[in-house]
Design a protein around this motif. Structure first.
Motif, mmCIF file in Angstrom:
data_model
loop_
_atom_site.group_PDB
_atom_site.id
_atom_site.type_symbol
_atom_site.label_atom_id
_atom_site.label_comp_id
_atom_site.label_asym_id
_atom_site.label_seq_id
_atom_site.Cartn_x
_atom_site.Cartn_y
_atom_site.Cartn_z
ATOM 1 N N UNK A 24 -1.114 -8.872 -3.355
ATOM 2 C CA UNK A 24 -0.960 -10.400 -2.975
ATOM 3 C C UNK A 24 -2.401 -10.409 -1.942
ATOM 4 N N UNK A 25 -3.609 -10.407 -2.715
ATOM 5 C CA UNK A 25 -4.795 -10.403 -2.411
ATOM 6 C C UNK A 25 -5.605 -11.372 -3.373
ATOM 7 N N UNK A 26 -6.789 -12.324 -2.856
ATOM 8 C CA UNK A 26 -7.452 -12.888 -3.644
ATOM 9 C C UNK A 26 -8.172 -12.138 -4.970
ATOM 10 N N UNK A 27 -8.178 -12.858 -5.838
ATOM 11 C CA UNK A 27 -8.498 -12.026 -7.124
ATOM 12 C C UNK A 27 -10.057 -11.736 -7.310
ATOM 13 N N UNK A 57 2.590 2.361 -10.733
ATOM 14 C CA UNK A 57 3.283 1.753 -9.764
ATOM 15 C C UNK A 57 3.084 2.708 -8.472
ATOM 16 N N UNK A 58 3.089 4.160 -8.829
ATOM 17 C CA UNK A 58 3.141 5.257 -7.471
ATOM 18 C C UNK A 58 1.522 4.970 -6.850
ATOM 19 N N UNK A 59 0.713 4.786 -7.837
ATOM 20 C CA UNK A 59 -0.759 4.445 -7.276
ATOM 21 C C UNK A 59 -0.936 3.113 -6.312
ATOM 22 N N UNK A 60 -0.151 2.275 -6.775
ATOM 23 C CA UNK A 60 -0.279 1.024 -5.986
ATOM 24 C C UNK A 60 0.677 1.236 -4.975
ATOM 25 N N UNK A 61 1.474 1.810 -4.805
ATOM 26 C CA UNK A 61 2.238 2.092 -3.164
ATOM 27 C C UNK A 61 1.268 2.726 -2.447
ATOM 28 N N UNK A 68 -6.013 -1.790 -15.766
ATOM 29 C CA UNK A 68 -5.623 -1.710 -14.338
ATOM 30 C C UNK A 68 -6.063 -2.803 -13.937
ATOM 31 N N UNK A 69 -7.005 -3.491 -14.004
ATOM 32 C CA UNK A 69 -7.752 -4.770 -13.338
ATOM 33 C C UNK A 69 -6.462 -5.980 -13.479
ATOM 34 N N UNK A 70 -6.133 -6.058 -14.562
ATOM 35 C CA UNK A 70 -5.088 -7.230 -14.790
ATOM 36 C C UNK A 70 -3.753 -7.012 -14.009
ATOM 37 N N UNK A 71 -3.457 -5.542 -14.500
ATOM 38 C CA UNK A 71 -2.240 -5.063 -13.471
ATOM 39 C C UNK A 71 -2.147 -5.637 -11.943
ATOM 40 N N UNK A 72 -3.259 -4.989 -11.349
ATOM 41 C CA UNK A 72 -3.447 -5.173 -9.830
ATOM 42 C C UNK A 72 -3.612 -6.442 -9.328
ATOM 43 N N UNK A 73 -4.113 -7.381 -10.245
ATOM 44 C CA UNK A 73 -4.412 -8.800 -10.080
ATOM 45 C C UNK A 73 -3.220 -9.279 -10.003
ATOM 46 N N UNK A 128 -18.426 -6.963 -1.194
ATOM 47 C CA UNK A 128 -17.397 -7.795 -0.789
ATOM 48 C C UNK A 128 -15.891 -7.517 -1.585
ATOM 49 N N UNK A 129 -15.941 -6.584 -2.171
ATOM 50 C CA UNK A 129 -14.746 -6.000 -2.853
ATOM 51 C C UNK A 129 -13.931 -4.965 -2.110
ATOM 52 N N UNK A 130 -12.576 -5.258 -2.297
ATOM 53 C CA UNK A 130 -11.679 -4.063 -1.551
ATOM 54 C C UNK A 130 -10.930 -3.374 -2.588
ATOM 55 N N UNK A 131 -10.722 -3.633 -3.856
ATOM 56 C CA UNK A 131 -10.246 -2.761 -4.852
ATOM 57 C C UNK A 131 -11.279 -2.845 -6.007
#
Length: 821
Positions: free
Chosen positions: A84-87, A45-49, A75-80, A108-111
């Motif tokens: 609030x971005x297109x998967x 969650x810290x990394x997400x923020x 991590x991929x499933x968590x972030x998707x 084309x990827x942002x994450x």
């Protein structure tokens, strides 16, 4: 009432506001940071923020690195599920994604979530560039030591990125005097942030862990075996003392002391070879094996010991097996210990019964329990799994690493992911794991963790305990055999953990002194002035920044990484709180739009270029070449390891590889050099590393004779180098001379000499352990074909000169045994 983080790039009502997480995230936004947070308290969650704040402010892309494929998938499933971005803009890279596909997707990827080895290879080959990467998250950051891929990637990030920032996250960075500092140095860390379960802003979100220590007595039968093996150990140590190698004051030197002693002896041999030094090195090899046997006896039990003895015998009998193994299996005391072990009940060690009792008791308390049993060794994991399988309502599964060992096949990463998913879903309710289950894998709702034995590492101890107490009260049980190294290991980990936190706090203070305090602007609309006594100070905007409400009466379980299976998670925007649109180009405008820049070039233009065999990618030489400025092309080379021009190709051998190729059979060194000589006008052999004459008990004249044959017989110049850096420097200079001075270009050509049918037949038969080329030819001459050799009976095989009962039994075992994945 629970409050949630509001941000255009985070879906609404998914991230609960927690003051300590916001405080840690804001510190990490202020400077590259190492965040140390106990397992289960939301490092992700810290990394997400931090991630969304950087993306909103700078655009570009974020790179998240995790050491294993199962962690990458989590991590991929968590972030998707959170972002609030297109998967399709959240990408997962592993070795299963082809290089060409990764290069195309990167644009084309942002994450991007990846294993570090994949990104390292892509950086070396020029498939990706980190110029627009505004944040790299290094999960399990304590791995950033030595030659691990994290170190190289962090270096490239600082050199390439226009807006570099690093976030390292870990529950346990290690307690060594230099390890934490090395991690910080390698990741270019500018600040250390730490929370423990006792900090005031963390306490409301933690659950108590009940820790129990159960002491067990060693049975008399096992004591008898231990006495025999200990007698052999004392005999070898006494001989080392007579040789003046081991101090008479040290009754039982530690493994680290013995390793240092081994290194010193090798250095002495390099300078002035002496017969006593050769004998000492040989004795040390025996001591290491005996000490491992003692570990099995004291902490694991008869079954694990018997399997170790079996592997020792197999090593002694196999072609190329160590002389230390041969001497030990011929030792009278070891033979007697083997006999006693074979006569014992396999479940003699009391730990096994205690584990069954603990698991039964837990299942009676709560039939929906999830339990993890940790053990150091695969043999014990298998035994415990088999033993628990007979208990009512218990559905155990073994969870081990990928490596295949003698009579023990590992688990692929795909299988590991499947097992974890089934454990979460209740298909299995007891996971019996080795160290692979300790680190990173976010396994939720584990009610009980059992240590089959203590571990001396504070990192591993913290990781094991962290598997429980995440969503409710947890229980930890540690089994300790009285009067054995179990007790020493337990206290070692306790001291190590205490020293670790002391070291972290000291390092944090030093960073703050250098950087002039920790005050910084809050990227969620408030201002923090640092942390005092574990409580965040100065939060000015409760509605935007996650804070702990003073009147909160309950704690709502925050969604964790483990809440998301590899197939789970929604994607896209939600409720119009922010567009979350991510395109291939553009700039951040405060509404959630994120630009990722353009495609990455596939390599340097001009300069020195080197073609490298893909099997060399694990060596440090390739990284050093890239650092020197060479453009790397990864290929599957038929001959050689490094192509420097149309006429120069280099075969690289470490000193150990060179010696092994002389004595261990397989595709021999001279066959490789013959192909190299045939295909290139200027072949070179590089032997890397010192102690060429002392690593193995091979007569120096035999080594000199081999070197003479290489240079004179095959006409291949031979160069020795100190280490990977020295090898890379040599390769770079030669490549530069050829390409810039001689106008030549590296060209791939040639291939290995195809084996004749006769050679292939001999190779197939000689690939069985205990059978060399001579015996293989005898077998083929006697039976007439490979098929007849493989179908021959035990007695028929023994009719061939040189085939004894052990070799005949080994052939039949290889042919008849069932293949297991």
């Amino acid at each position: 009432m629970t409050k949630y983080i509001s941000h255009p790039l985070i879906k609404p009502n998914v991230v609960e506001k927690r003051l300590y997480q916001s405080s840690l995230a804001n510190a990490a936004l202020n400077r590259s940071s190492l965040v140390v947070l106990p397992t289960g308290l939301g490092k992700t969650i810290v990394a997400l923020l931090v991630m969304v704040a950087r993306l909103e402010k700078y655009g570009g892309r974020v790179l998240v690195l995790a050491p294993t494929k199962p962690l990458v998938e989590q991590h991929a499933a968590f972030l998707k599920s959170m972002l609030n971005v297109p998967s399709h803009n959240i990408l997962m890279f592993t070795g299963e994604t082809s290089p060409a596909e990764r290069a195309e997707l990167w644009a084309g990827g942002s994450v991007v979530i990846s294993t570090p080895q994949v990104i390292e290879n892509d950086l070396m080959c020029g498939r990706v560039c980190l110029d627009d990467v505004v944040l790299i998250v290094f999960d399990e950051a304590h791995r950033a030591v030595g030659n691990y891929s994290y170190v190289y990637i962090a270096e490239k990030h600082m050199g390439q990125s226009r807006s570099p920032l690093v976030l390292g996250i870990t529950a346990s960075p290690g307690g060594g005097d230099t390890q934490i500092e090395e991690v910080c140095r390698n990741l270019n860390i500018g600040g250390v942030e730490v929370r423990t379960e006792s900090d005031l802003d963390v306490v409301p979100y933690t659950y108590k862990k009940d820790v129990e220590w159960i002491y067990v007595d060693l049975p008399d039968e096992i004591r008898d075996i231990r006495e025999l093996v200990d007698h052999v150990l004392r005999d070898r140590l006494n001989e080392l003392r007579r040789l003046g190698v081991v101090s008479s004051k040290r009754a039982d030197p530690s493994k680290s002391e013995l390793l240092q002693l081994q290194s010193n002896l090798q250095y002495q041999l390099k300078r002035a070879p002496r017969p006593q030094a050769y004998r000492s090195i040989s004795l040390l090899a025996e001591v290491f094996k005996i000490k491992h046997a003692m570990d099995m006896i004291e902490t694991q039990g008869i079954s694990a010991l018997k399997r170790y003895f079996e592997r020792l015998q197999n090593e002694a009998q196999s072609r190329g097996g160590s002389k230390a193994a041969r001497r030990l299996v011929e030792c009278a005391d070891i033979k007697m210990a083997m006999g006693l072990a074979n006569g014992c009940d396999e479940e003699k060690h009391p730990k096994l019964d205690i584990v069954r009792q603990i698991v039964e008791e837990q299942m009676r308390r709560n039939q929906d329990s999830r339990i993890i049993v940790f053990t150091n060794f695969r043999d014990t994991a298998e035994l415990v799994t088999e033993s628990l399988g007979g208990l009512k309502g218990v559905r155990p599964i073994k969870f081990v690493g990928q490596a295949n060992k003698y009579k023990d096949c590992g688990l692929s990463q795909r299988k590991q992911v499947e097992i974890l998913r089934n454990f979460k879903d209740g298909v299995y309710n007891v996971l019996v794991g080795t160290s692979v289950a300790e680190e990173g894998l976010d396994i939720p709702s584990t009610n009980l963790v059992v240590f089959y034995e203590p571990v001396p590492s504070e990192i591993r101890s913290i990781q094991r305990r962290g598997r429980t107490g995440r969503r409710g009260r947890g229980r930890v049980v540690v089994l300790i055999t009285k009067g054995t190294r179990d007790e020493a290991y337990y206290w070692m980990s306790r001291r190590g953990e205490k020293n670790m936190y002391k070291k972290i706090r000291g390092l944090k203070s030093r960073f703050e002194g250098v950087n002039g305090g920790v005050g910084f602007e809050d990227d969620w609309g408030g201002t923090f002035g640092g942390v005092k006594n574990g409580v965040g100070q100065g939060a000015t905007d409760v509605d935007v920044v996650g804070t702990l409400d003073a009147g909160a009466s309950e704690v709502v379980a925050q969604r964790r990484l483990s809440s998301f299976g590899v197939d789970g998670g929604a994607s896209g925007s939600a409720n119009g709180t922010g567009t979350g649109a991510i395109g291939a180009s553009g700039s951040a405008n405060g509404t959630g739009a994120i630009g990722t820049g353009g495609a990455v070039g596939t390599g340097r233009v001009g300069g020195v270029r080197v073609f490298v065999d893909q099997r060399e990618m694990r060596s440090a030489v390739v990284k050093e070449l890239e650092r020197l400025g060479a453009s790397i092309g990864i290929k599957t080379l038929e001959v050689g390891d490094y192509v420097l021009s149309d006429r120069v190709c280099v075969e690289r051998k470490t000193a150990e590889d060179f010696l092994s190729s002389l004595v261990d059979g397989g595709r021999d060194l001279f066959g490789q050099l013959s192909d190299l000589r045939r295909c290139f006008d200027r072949p070179i052999l590089v032997i890397e590393g010192g102690e060429l004459y002392t690593r193995r008990r091979i007569h120096p004249n035999a080594i000199r004779g081999a070197l003479g044959a290489v240079v004179v017989g095959f006409g291949v110049p031979t160069i020795t180098t100190e280490d990977a850096g020295d090898t890379a420097a040599f390769l770079y200079v030669v490549a530069k001379q050829e390409q810039e001075g001689g106008g030549r270009v590296p060209t791939l050509h040639g291939g290995r000499t195809p084996q004749t049918l006769k050679e292939q037949q001999e190779y197939l038969v000689s690939s069985i352990s205990n059978i060399g080329p001579v015996i293989a030819r005898r077998l083929l001459l006697h039976f007439g074909s490979v098929q007849n050799v493989m179908s021959a009976s035990h007695d028929d095989l023994m009719a061939v000169f040189g085939i004894g009962p052990k070799t005949a039994a080994r052939i039949r075992e290889v042919v008849e045994s069932e293949y297991k994945e």
